[in-house]
Write a protein that holds these residues in place. Structure first.
Motif, PDB file in Angstrom:
ATOM      1  N   ASP A  31       0.835  -1.204   0.000  1.00  0.00           N
ATOM      2  CA  ASP A  31       0.000   0.000   0.000  1.00  0.00           C
ATOM      3  C   ASP A  31       0.868   1.252   0.000  1.00  0.00           C
ATOM      4  O   ASP A  31       0.548   2.249  -0.679  1.00  0.00           O
ATOM      5  CB  ASP A  31      -0.918  -0.003   1.227  1.00  0.00           C
ATOM      6  N   ARG A  32       1.981   1.258   0.761  1.00  0.00           N
ATOM      7  CA  ARG A  32       2.842   2.446   0.793  1.00  0.00           C
ATOM      8  C   ARG A  32       3.567   2.650  -0.534  1.00  0.00           C
ATOM      9  O   ARG A  32       3.793   3.783  -0.952  1.00  0.00           O
ATOM     10  CB  ARG A  32       3.848   2.306   1.947  1.00  0.00           C
ATOM     11  N   ASP A  34       2.330   1.913  -3.430  1.00  0.00           N
ATOM     12  CA  ASP A  34       1.354   2.446  -4.393  1.00  0.00           C
ATOM     13  C   ASP A  34       1.229   3.964  -4.278  1.00  0.00           C
ATOM     14  O   ASP A  34       0.776   4.625  -5.226  1.00  0.00           O
ATOM     15  CB  ASP A  34      -0.016   1.792  -4.166  1.00  0.00           C
ATOM     16  N   LYS A  35       1.603   4.516  -3.113  1.00  0.00           N
ATOM     17  CA  LYS A  35       1.483   5.963  -2.906  1.00  0.00           C
ATOM     18  C   LYS A  35       2.723   6.734  -3.355  1.00  0.00           C
ATOM     19  O   LYS A  35       2.750   7.959  -3.260  1.00  0.00           O
ATOM     20  CB  LYS A  35       1.218   6.249  -1.422  1.00  0.00           C
ATOM     21  N   GLN A  37       4.851   8.723  -5.602  1.00  0.00           N
ATOM     22  CA  GLN A  37       4.477   9.528  -6.759  1.00  0.00           C
ATOM     23  C   GLN A  37       5.678   9.999  -7.566  1.00  0.00           C
ATOM     24  O   GLN A  37       5.559  10.285  -8.746  1.00  0.00           O
ATOM     25  CB  GLN A  37       3.681  10.770  -6.283  1.00  0.00           C
TER      26      GLN A  37
END
Length: 366
Positions: A31-32, A34-35, A37
C-alpha cells in the motif's frame, strides 16, 4: 529473526529497500509503494536480506509500473526474479456461462468444424490409398497377396453366417409387413414385388454394408490402432515398408471385391426368407414366387446393387483404416477411434445410398 521490510527515497530517483522481502515481513509495504508519486529510475536491493516469491513479485510489479531498473540481487535472488518475470503472462479468463441458444449454436458450430476436418482428412487418406494402389500396379512384386487373401476370409467367408441370418430375417419382416398392408386392398400378390425389388435394389446391399461396417470396419480400426499404439507402424516405416501398401491396401481391396458378392448373397437369402413367408402365410408356392420375381424385378436392380456395393466397401475400409491410423498416446484412443470408424462408415454409406437412389432415378433406372 526476520527484519521488517522497508524502503526509502533519496530524491535522485533511487528507491532503496532494506530488511527481508518475505510474505510475513512486508506488512503494509504494497500500500505504501502504491502511494509513491515521484519518478523512480532505480530499485536498489543491496540491503535486502532474504526475498521470497511474494517479495520478488512486489519488486517486479513496482519495476513495471515505474519502468525502473533493478539492482543488488544475488544470484539466487536474480533467478527467483527471472522466474517471476517469466510467469507474468496474461491469463485467459473463462467465458461467462452462455445461454441455451448460444450453447446450442456453439456446439453445432464445433460439430460442423470437426466434421469438415474429418472429411478433409478422409479425402486425403483416400488419395494416399489411390497413390499406394498406383505404386503397387507399377511394381507388382510389392503386392501383399497373402495379406489380401487373409482379409478375404475375414471380411467375406467369416461374415457369411451373420449376413445370411440377418438377410433371412429381413426378408421375412418385409414380406410380413407388406402382406399386412396390401391385404387391405386385396393385393397380397404384390408382396412378391416388394420383396424382390426392395431386397435386390436397396436393402440387400445396404444392410450388408452396415453389417460389414460394424464387423470389419471396427476390426480394421482396432487392428491398426493397436499397431500404431505399439509403434509397429513406425517400425515398418523405419525399415522402408509402406503401411499404406502393407496394411491399408489389402484391407481395402478385400472389402471392395467382396462387398458385391456379399450384397448379392444377402439379396438372395432375403428373397428366400420372403418367399418362405409368402408360402406359409399367403399360400403362394415357391414356383409361383420365383416366376413372379423373374417378371417384376428388372435386371437393372441387380446392376444397381452391384455398382453400389464396391463403393460401400471402399468407404468402410478407408474409414476404418483412417481412424485406426489416428490413434495416439493411450489405449483409450483405440476404443474411441473404433467407435468413430463405425459411425463414420455407416453415415457415409447411408449418404451415398441416398445419392445413388436419386442418381439412378434421374438416369431412368426405376
Amino acid at each position: 529473526m526476520s527484519a521488517r521490510a522497508e524502503f526509502s527515497e533519496d530524491g535522485s530517483g533511487t528507491l532503496r529497500f532494506s530488511g527481508d522481502l518475505l510474505l510475513r515481513t512486508i506488512g503494509d509495504l504494497p500500500d505504501r509503494l502504491d502511494k509513491v508519486q515521484g519518478k523512480v529510475d532505480r530499485i536498489d536491493l543491496n540491503h535486502v536480506g532474504r526475498i521470497d516469491t511474494v517479495g520478488a513479485w512486489l519488486v517486479h510489479r513496482l519495476a513495471v509500473r515505474t519502468d525502473a531498473a533493478i539492482d543488488g540481487l544475488d544470484e539466487d535472488g536474480r533467478h527467483l526474479l527471472d522466474q517471476v518475470v517469466a510467469a507474468d503472462q496474461p491469463v485467459a479468463l473463462r467465458e461467462g456461462r452462455r445461454g441455451l441458444v448460444g450453447q446450442l449454436v456453439g456446439e453445432v458450430g464445433d460439430a460442423v468444424i470437426i466434421a469438415l476436418k474429418t472429411l478433409y482428412g478422409l479425402l486425403g487418406f483416400l488419395g494416399a490409398t489411390v497413390i499406394a494402389l498406383g505404386n503397387v500396379i507399377r511394381h507388382p512384386s510389392r503386392f501383399r497377396f497373402n495379406a489380401t487373401v487373409h482379409r478375404f476370409e475375414v471380411v467375406g467367408v467369416q461374415a457369411l453366417a451373420i449376413v445370411g441370418l440377418m438377410s433371412f430375417l429381413i426378408g421375412i419382416v418385409i414380406a410380413q409387413q407388406g402382406a399386412v398392408q396390401l391385404r387391405q386392398f386385396g393385393a397380397e400378390v404384390f408382396t412378391i414385388n416388394l420383396v424382390g425389388r426392395l431386397t435386390l435394389r436397396e436393402l440387400g446391399v445396404l444392410m450388408t454394408a452396415i453389417m460389414v461396417a460394424g464387423r470389419s470396419g471396427s476390426a480394421f480400426a482396432a487392428q491398426l490402432g493397436t499397431m500404431k499404439l505399439t509403434e509397429e507402424i513406425d517400425a515398418m516405416r523405419t525399415i522402408g515398408v509402406s503401411p499404406m501398401e502393407a496394411l491399408v491396401l489389402p484391407r481395402t481391396i478385400a472389402a471392395v471385391l467382396l462387398m458385391p458378392l456379399l450384397g448379392f448373397y444377402s439379396s438372395l437369402i432375403a428373397m428366400i426368407g420372403g418367399g418362405l413367408l409368402c408360402w406359409i402365410g399367403l399360400d403362394i408356392p415357391p414356383v409361383t414366387f420365383m416366376q413372379r420375381i423373374r417378371e417384376v424385378v428388372p435386371i437393372t436392380d441387380l446392376y444397381i446393387g452391384l455398382i453400389k456395393a464396391p463403393v460401400f466397401g471402399a468407404i468402410i475400409a478407408i474409414a476404418g483404416c483412417f481412424q485406426g491410423m489416428l490413434v495416439e498416446s493411450d489405449a483409450e484412443q483405440v476404443g474411441l477411434r473404433t467407435t468413430s470408424a463405425v459411425v463414420q462408415a455407416i453415415f457415409l454409406v447411408i449418404v451415398l445410398d441416398a445419392f445413388f437412389a436419386v442418381f439412378f432415378t434421374w438416369v431412368g433406372w426405376n
